[in-house]
Every structure is written in structure tokens, then in C-alpha cells.
Motif scaffolding. Structure first.
Motif, PDB file in Angstrom:
ATOM      1  N   UNK A 184       0.836  -1.199   0.000  1.00 29.68           N
ATOM      2  CA  UNK A 184       0.000   0.000   0.000  1.00 29.68           C
ATOM      3  C   UNK A 184       0.873   1.252   0.000  1.00 29.68           C
ATOM      4  N   UNK A 185       1.938   1.197   0.797  1.00 33.15           N
ATOM      5  CA  UNK A 185       2.884   2.315   0.804  1.00 33.15           C
ATOM      6  C   UNK A 185       3.541   2.460  -0.565  1.00 33.15           C
ATOM      7  N   UNK A 186       3.918   1.310  -1.157  1.00 33.03           N
ATOM      8  CA  UNK A 186       4.570   1.352  -2.469  1.00 33.03           C
ATOM      9  C   UNK A 186       3.652   2.020  -3.486  1.00 33.03           C
ATOM     10  N   UNK A 187       2.359   1.649  -3.463  1.00 36.84           N
ATOM     11  CA  UNK A 187       1.420   2.226  -4.416  1.00 36.84           C
ATOM     12  C   UNK A 187       1.311   3.733  -4.221  1.00 36.84           C
ATOM     13  N   UNK A 188       1.211   4.152  -2.980  1.00 31.62           N
ATOM     14  CA  UNK A 188       1.042   5.583  -2.702  1.00 31.62           C
ATOM     15  C   UNK A 188       2.300   6.363  -3.080  1.00 31.62           C
ATOM     16  N   UNK A 189       3.463   5.840  -2.673  1.00 28.40           N
ATOM     17  CA  UNK A 189       4.701   6.551  -2.975  1.00 28.40           C
ATOM     18  C   UNK A 189       4.947   6.594  -4.483  1.00 28.40           C
ATOM     19  N   UNK A 190       4.545   5.519  -5.192  1.00 29.01           N
ATOM     20  CA  UNK A 190       4.797   5.489  -6.628  1.00 29.01           C
ATOM     21  C   UNK A 190       3.961   6.532  -7.365  1.00 29.01           C
ATOM     22  N   UNK A 220     -19.351   3.181 -14.846  1.00 29.02           N
ATOM     23  CA  UNK A 220     -20.350   2.852 -13.821  1.00 29.02           C
ATOM     24  C   UNK A 220     -19.723   2.384 -12.515  1.00 29.02           C
ATOM     25  N   UNK A 221     -18.396   2.264 -12.480  1.00 29.01           N
ATOM     26  CA  UNK A 221     -17.750   1.761 -11.266  1.00 29.01           C
ATOM     27  C   UNK A 221     -17.133   2.868 -10.426  1.00 29.01           C
ATOM     28  N   UNK A 222     -17.319   4.114 -10.810  1.00 26.99           N
ATOM     29  CA  UNK A 222     -16.640   5.216 -10.130  1.00 26.99           C
ATOM     30  C   UNK A 222     -16.898   5.214  -8.621  1.00 26.99           C
ATOM     31  N   UNK A 223     -18.128   4.873  -8.233  1.00 26.90           N
ATOM     32  CA  UNK A 223     -18.458   4.926  -6.810  1.00 26.90           C
ATOM     33  C   UNK A 223     -18.215   3.623  -6.076  1.00 26.90           C
ATOM     34  N   UNK A 224     -17.831   2.578  -6.805  1.00 25.50           N
ATOM     35  CA  UNK A 224     -17.652   1.267  -6.173  1.00 25.50           C
ATOM     36  C   UNK A 224     -16.345   1.226  -5.393  1.00 25.50           C
ATOM     37  N   UNK A 225     -16.254   0.272  -4.469  1.00 26.73           N
ATOM     38  CA  UNK A 225     -15.011   0.069  -3.735  1.00 26.73           C
ATOM     39  C   UNK A 225     -14.256  -1.114  -4.363  1.00 26.73           C
ATOM     40  N   UNK A 226     -12.931  -1.116  -4.222  1.00 23.41           N
ATOM     41  CA  UNK A 226     -12.140  -2.142  -4.909  1.00 23.41           C
ATOM     42  C   UNK A 226     -12.631  -3.577  -4.679  1.00 23.41           C
ATOM     43  N   UNK A 227     -13.066  -3.906  -3.452  1.00 25.90           N
ATOM     44  CA  UNK A 227     -13.437  -5.308  -3.227  1.00 25.90           C
ATOM     45  C   UNK A 227     -14.774  -5.671  -3.873  1.00 25.90           C
ATOM     46  N   UNK A 228     -15.429  -4.699  -4.485  1.00 29.70           N
ATOM     47  CA  UNK A 228     -16.656  -5.006  -5.217  1.00 29.70           C
ATOM     48  C   UNK A 228     -16.386  -5.272  -6.698  1.00 29.70           C
ATOM     49  N   UNK A 229     -15.111  -5.166  -7.083  1.00 25.27           N
ATOM     50  CA  UNK A 229     -14.761  -5.327  -8.500  1.00 25.27           C
ATOM     51  C   UNK A 229     -14.077  -6.670  -8.737  1.00 25.27           C
ATOM     52  N   UNK A 255      -2.239   4.944   4.917  1.00 28.35           N
ATOM     53  CA  UNK A 255      -1.949   3.978   5.984  1.00 28.35           C
ATOM     54  C   UNK A 255      -2.881   4.154   7.185  1.00 28.35           C
ATOM     55  N   UNK A 256      -2.936   5.380   7.725  1.00 28.06           N
ATOM     56  CA  UNK A 256      -3.722   5.568   8.956  1.00 28.06           C
ATOM     57  C   UNK A 256      -5.193   5.195   8.827  1.00 28.06           C
ATOM     58  N   UNK A 257      -5.884   5.608   7.754  1.00 31.08           N
ATOM     59  CA  UNK A 257      -7.316   5.242   7.689  1.00 31.08           C
ATOM     60  C   UNK A 257      -7.531   3.729   7.749  1.00 31.08           C
ATOM     61  N   UNK A 258      -6.644   2.966   7.118  1.00 33.19           N
ATOM     62  CA  UNK A 258      -6.787   1.507   7.160  1.00 33.19           C
ATOM     63  C   UNK A 258      -6.400   0.964   8.528  1.00 33.19           C
ATOM     64  N   UNK A 259      -5.341   1.539   9.097  1.00 38.48           N
ATOM     65  CA  UNK A 259      -4.853   1.066  10.396  1.00 38.48           C
ATOM     66  C   UNK A 259      -5.914   1.275  11.477  1.00 38.48           C
ATOM     67  N   UNK A 288      -4.747  -1.361  -5.055  1.00 35.17           N
ATOM     68  CA  UNK A 288      -5.687  -0.247  -4.911  1.00 35.17           C
ATOM     69  C   UNK A 288      -5.852   0.031  -3.420  1.00 35.17           C
ATOM     70  N   UNK A 289      -6.293   1.254  -3.100  1.00 32.47           N
ATOM     71  CA  UNK A 289      -6.518   1.594  -1.698  1.00 32.47           C
ATOM     72  C   UNK A 289      -7.917   1.101  -1.326  1.00 32.47           C
ATOM     73  N   UNK A 290      -8.013   0.087  -0.448  1.00 29.97           N
ATOM     74  CA  UNK A 290      -9.303  -0.584  -0.241  1.00 29.97           C
ATOM     75  C   UNK A 290     -10.342   0.281   0.469  1.00 29.97           C
ATOM     76  N   UNK A 291      -9.881   1.354   1.143  1.00 33.30           N
ATOM     77  CA  UNK A 291     -10.828   2.177   1.901  1.00 33.30           C
ATOM     78  C   UNK A 291     -11.348   3.349   1.086  1.00 33.30           C
ATOM     79  N   UNK A 292     -10.981   3.391  -0.192  1.00 38.44           N
ATOM     80  CA  UNK A 292     -11.426   4.512  -1.034  1.00 38.44           C
ATOM     81  C   UNK A 292     -12.199   3.986  -2.230  1.00 38.44           C
ATOM     82  N   UNK A 293     -13.138   4.803  -2.704  1.00 35.38           N
ATOM     83  CA  UNK A 293     -13.874   4.439  -3.911  1.00 35.38           C
ATOM     84  C   UNK A 293     -12.911   4.442  -5.094  1.00 35.38           C
ATOM     85  N   UNK A 294     -13.372   3.852  -6.188  1.00 33.47           N
ATOM     86  CA  UNK A 294     -12.576   3.841  -7.414  1.00 33.47           C
ATOM     87  C   UNK A 294     -12.186   5.266  -7.807  1.00 33.47           C
ATOM     88  N   UNK A 295     -13.160   6.165  -7.780  1.00 33.58           N
ATOM     89  CA  UNK A 295     -12.880   7.542  -8.186  1.00 33.58           C
ATOM     90  C   UNK A 295     -11.825   8.175  -7.286  1.00 33.58           C
TER      91      UNK A 295
END
Lengths: 289, 255
Positions: free
Chosen positions: A183-189, B141-150, A202-206, B101-108
Motif C-alpha cells: 500500500x505504501x509502495x502504491x502511494x509513494x509510486x 459505472x464503477x466510479x463509486x464502487x469500492x475495490x473489493x466489489x470489482x 496507511x492511517x485510515x486503514x490502520x 488499490x486503496x481498499x478504503x477509497x472508492x474507485x474515483x
């Protein structure tokens, strides 16, 4: 027999042999659970009143009139516990987060900060809470500070905050460590700085992952607030002690315990529920047996 | 081939590795490796697991620091000690095998995060750019979806879009189909096909030999951290000169 068979096939989807077997197993389990609970309750109800001194214990711990009399005073006093809890909690979370971030810093220049943060958590967690309350609660006002800065209530709260921020910092640190390096790699990249990566990725997931252990610590804190009474403030435990001395009856302690439970049990149940949900989300399919 | 000729005329290669060495402890992963990639060129890296493909890519956008040699971007040394990696990373995007992908964020939000925080775009502009790209690659149509829904394929397409949104000059693709079910590989490769010829420089580590042959201007076979053979796809796949390349291709084809 024929009737039963007819009814089953008529009104319900037909069960396979295995499903039928599992249903019987479930019924058997609930029957055993109900029966054993019943036996235990009966044993308690029958045997405890037969103990030789039950009458005396009943009178000095479960006196209904005493309960009625003490309850309003104890609830009033409990309000102080709630207040201490409410003002220490945010301070603890903020301090703990800062300590955890300090321990997770990676720059070589920040080595002293990492070392101090590690020492802080070690020292705070290595001494019983009650000792910190005595040392800080009596020690700091002893410096001859002016009102209101000499209040044992203030310094007792500070001592609680100090110890608990040590524990909570470790919880945050575990959460931060649990976020995968990729996750850090993705963000830093993408060009995010190390601070932006921490803040947005990191923090929101942690924090999401450590909500259950954080609630656990809050349940503990909620009870340990009562320790502040040992250096003076009249909160619920102290008030129960006063009532006990005045009426020569232990019932106020039982009432105090019930008041604590009325807060801690819902909080504990909520924690359990969140643990359970987190486990289900992250640990895969349960094995059959 | 025209892009290749054009960029050669302008001088410096887009990406250049010169005598790069990189070790993890006692394990030397890149050994005196040199490789030039021209602007707009598509170069595939093939080779066995552990031959250094992934590490090579990670050295180009500075997720790894090299031990020896130099890495150049447009002729500027980017492997210099103490250099701020962030401006380089803005110009060199990477897509990972495991999407990340960042799992806590929507695709957008996955796409707009770096646009707003790194490039300083306004939210509206960032969202607009994300929407355009999602639409272009069939994910509007996936802009609002979260990664684990894809599905895995959709996640990887979002990861590519996330990197593309930064408008990088170079895009590194690190075995982007290796974690996918076979039937999802095609949709991801289609995205890459669309990128070819858009002027972006592609450096692709891959196990998809047919794809490498189809899309590459040049194919580079890595063996034990060095370039064993490099040439046009028809040459490397059709008439490999190096014995190790021949062995590798035989092994891959027998599967």
C-alpha cells in the motif's frame, strides 16, 4: 409417521439426510445448553440460601432499603467518573497517535524521537496505573502550584492519561504495522510524500482495523477512572466507601458495581460484535468441524 | 518503428540503465545491467522468476535504490544519492501485479487522490479527469464502487487508470496479469494495447509471451540479473541467438 412424512413433503422443502441430521444435532445442542443452564441456576438458588451465614450476607450486601437510599448519591458521584472519562479519552487518543507515529518514523534523524517514544510506552506500561496516580497525583501538586493547578482531580486524570496513552499507542502501532507495505509502495509510486501516504493511505486503514482493541482499552479506562478516588476526588467508589462507613453496610458497593456494569457491558458487547465482524471480513471461510 | 526512429533523432533515451547492480543482502538481483529505452518505445522484459524483471522496474521509479551504476531519465541521473524521488515518480508510473488499490477509497477517489494531493488539481478537475479515463476504458459505472466489489480484471484496469491519470511519461507494468484468472487477462491487455502509440513509454515485465511478441518494439530477455538478449520480437521469439533464451522459450512453450 405417515402423517409426519406427508406434512414435511407438503409444506417445507424436502431436507436431505444430511440436513435432517444437522437439524437434529442443532436441536440436541440447544436442549443440552438449556438443561445445563437450568441445573446451574437451580443449584445457585437452592444452595446459596442454605449457607450458614447467608442471612447476614444478604442483609449487609443486598439490603433493598439501603440500595434505594444510596442510589441517587452514587449516580451523582458516578457523573464525576463519566466526566473524567470524557476528558481523558480524546487526550489519550491524540497523545497515543502521536507516540505511535513517532515510533513508526523511518528517518535516521528521528532516531532519538523513536527511542523516546519506545521508552515512554515501556515505562508507562511497566508500572501499575495506581502507582502513577499516587506519584503524579500527590507529587505534582506537592511542587506548590497555585489553584486550580494543584487539584488532585487534574493530576489524577493526567496520570490516567499518561498510562493509557502508552497502551493505546501500542494498539495504534500494531495497526500501522498491519497495513501491507505494498500500500505504501502504491502511494509513494504516485508521488505522494511519506507524510501524505501515512495520512491518506496507511492511517485510515490502520485505525479501522484497531477499533475493537481501542474499545477494549476504553472499557478498561472506564473502570480505572475509579482509581482516581484514592487521591481524594469523591467519585462513585469513594462515595460508596463513605456510605458503607456511615451505614455499616456493604450494599453501596454492590450498587456501584451495578452502575459500572450498566456502562461497561454494552460497551463490551459492542466491542465483541466489532471483533466478530472484523474477523469475518478478514479471516476467510470457517472450517466445518 | 517510426516513434523509435524519431526519438533516436532527439538524442538521449527516455530511460537508461547503465551498469546497474542491485543486491538484497547476499542475493545479487541485478548484475551490471544496461538497457536503453527510447521515447514512446514499448519494451517487454521476459525471463524466469527471479531474473530481476520486477526489481529492474522498481529501480526506475525509485522504489528501490541501486547499489552501483546509474539510472537516467531523459539523460538526467535520477539515481543520485539524496535526490527527491517524488518529482521522478510523477513522471514514471507503475502498475503492480497485485493491483494495490486503496481498499478504503472508492474507485474515483483512488484515482483522484494523487491528482489533488500531488498535482494540486481542484477536486472538480480531478474528478473530471478520472471520469474521462473511466469512461474511455469502460468503467464509468464503477466510479463509486469500492475495490473489493470489482473483479480482478476491473481492479487492475482501475490501477492502470490511476497511474495514467498522473499523465506519466513512462509507465512500468509489473506482471499485471499474473494474479488474474485466465478469462480476465484479455480485458487488461486491451487497455495496454490502447496505450501503445500514444507517445507514452512502456516497460513491461510479463509472462504473456504472445502478448509480448504482439505489442513490443523490442523484447529483452533477462537472465540472472543481466540482459542476455535484446532485439525485435520476431528475432527474439523466432530466432533467439542466446542459448539461455532458447532454453527459456522451450521451457515456456512446453507448458
Amino acid at each position: 409417521m405417515a402423517l409426519g412424512l406427508h406434512r414435511r413433503s407438503g409444506h417445507q422443502p424436502r431436507l436431505t439426510t444430511r440436513q435432517e441430521h444437522e437439524r437434529q444435532q442443532r436441536r440436541r445442542s440447544s436442549f443440552i445448553a438449556a438443561a445445563s443452564t437450568f441445573v446451574v441456576l437451580v443449584a445457585v438458588a437452592v444452595f446459596i440460601p442454605r449457607m450458614p451465614r447467608w442471612d447476614r450476607v444478604k442483609k449487609s450486601f443486598f439490603d433493598v432499603n439501603q440500595m434505594r437510599d444510596s442510589f441517587p448519591r452514587l449516580i451523582d458521584a458516578f457523573w464525576l467518573d463519566v466526566k473524567i472519562f470524557v476528558w481523558t479519552t480524546p487526550a489519550i487518543f491524540i497523545a497515543a497517535l502521536l507516540i505511535a507515529l513517532a515510533r513508526n518514523s523511518r528517518s535516521p534523524a528521528l532516531f532519538p524521537v523513536r527511542m523516546l517514544a519506545a521508552a515512554y510506552t515501556d515505562v508507562m506500561r511497566g508500572v501499575p496505573v495506581i502507582l502513577w496516580i499516587y506519584l503524579v497525583g500527590f507529587g505534582v501538586p506537592g511542587l506548590g502550584l497555585e489553584r486550580p493547578f494543584n487539584s488532585p482531580l487534574l493530576w489524577g486524570s493526567v496520570a490516567l492519561g499518561m498510562t493509557y496513552s502508552g497502551y493505546v499507542a501500542e494498539v495504534f502501532r500494531a495497526g500501522i504495522d498491519s497495513v501491507h507495505e505494498s500500500q505504501r509502495a502504491a502511494a509513494r509510486s504516485l508521488g505522494l510524500s511519506s507524510a501524505q501516504t501515512m495520512r491518506h493511505v496507511v492511517l485510515p486503514q490502520a485505525i479501522r482495523r484497531v477499533v475493537p482493541p481501542l474499545l477494549n482499552d476504553m472499557v478498561s479506562l472506564q473502570k480505572d477512572v475509579a482509581l482516581v478516588s484514592l487521591i481524594g476526588p469523591i467519585e462513585i467508589l469513594r462515595q460508596a466507601g463513605i456510605d458503607k462507613a456511615k451505614f455499616a453496610n456493604f450494599t453501596p458497593f454492590v450498587v456501584a458495581a451495578l452502575i459500572f456494569l450498566s456502562v461497561t457491558i454494552p460497551l463490551t458487547r459492542l466491542t465483541d460484535y466489532l471483533w466478530h465482524r472484523e474477523r469475518r471480513r478478514t479471516s476467510g471461510t470457517r472450517v466445518a468441524a | 518503428m517510426t516513434t523509435l526512429a524519431a526519438s533516436r533523432a532527439t538524442g538521449a533515451p527516455k530511460v537508461s540503465l547503465r551498469s546497474v547492480t542491485k543486491s538484497f543482502g547476499t542475493n545479487t538481483v541485478l548484475r551490471d545491467l544496461s538497457l536503453d529505452v527510447a521515447t514512446g518505445e514499448v519494451v517487454s522484459l521476459i525471463g524466469a522468476s527471479g531474473s530481476g524483471k520486477t526489481t529492474l522496474l522498481r529501480c526506475v521509479n525509485l522504489l528501490e535504490q541501486i547499489d552501483d551504476g546509474v539510472v537516467l531519465l531523459d539523460g538526467d541521473e535520477i539515481s543520485a544519492i539524496g535526490l527527491d524521488p517524488n518529482p521522478v515518480r510523477r513522471r514514471v508510473g507503475i502498475v503492480f501485479q497485485s493491483f494495490n488499490l486503496f481498499p478504503h477509497m472508492s474507485v474515483a477517489r483512488n484515482i483522484t487522490l494523487a491528482l489533488t494531493k500531488v498535482l494540486g488539481l481542484e477536486n472538480d478537475a480531478a474528478t473530471q479527469r478520472a471520469t474521462e479515463l473511466l469512461t474511455r476504458f469502460g468503467l464509468a459505472d464503477k466510479a463509486g464502487a469500492f475495490p473489493d466489489q470489482l473483479s480482478g480484471g476491473q481492479q487492475q484496469r482501475v490501477a492502470i487508470i490511476r497511474a495514467l491519470a498522473m499523465q506519466p511519461e513512462v509507465l512500468l507494468l509489473d506482471e499485471i496479469t499474473s494474479a488474474l484468472d485466465p478469462e480476465l487477462v484479455g480485458e487488461v491487455l486491451d487497455v495496454v494495447r490502447e496505450l501503445k502509440g500514444s507517445g507514452i513509454t512502456l516497460l513491461i515485465a510479463t509472462h504473456e509471451m504472445a502478448f509480448a511478441r504482439e505489442i513490443s518494439d523490442r523484447v529483452c530477455f533477462l537472465h540472472a540479473g543481466s540482459v542476455a538478449e535484446i532485439g525485435s520480437p520476431s528475432q527474439v521469439f523466432g530466432a533467439p541467438r542466446d542459448e539461455r533464451t532458447q532454453q527459456f522459450l522451450r521451457r515456456v512453450r512446453s507448458n
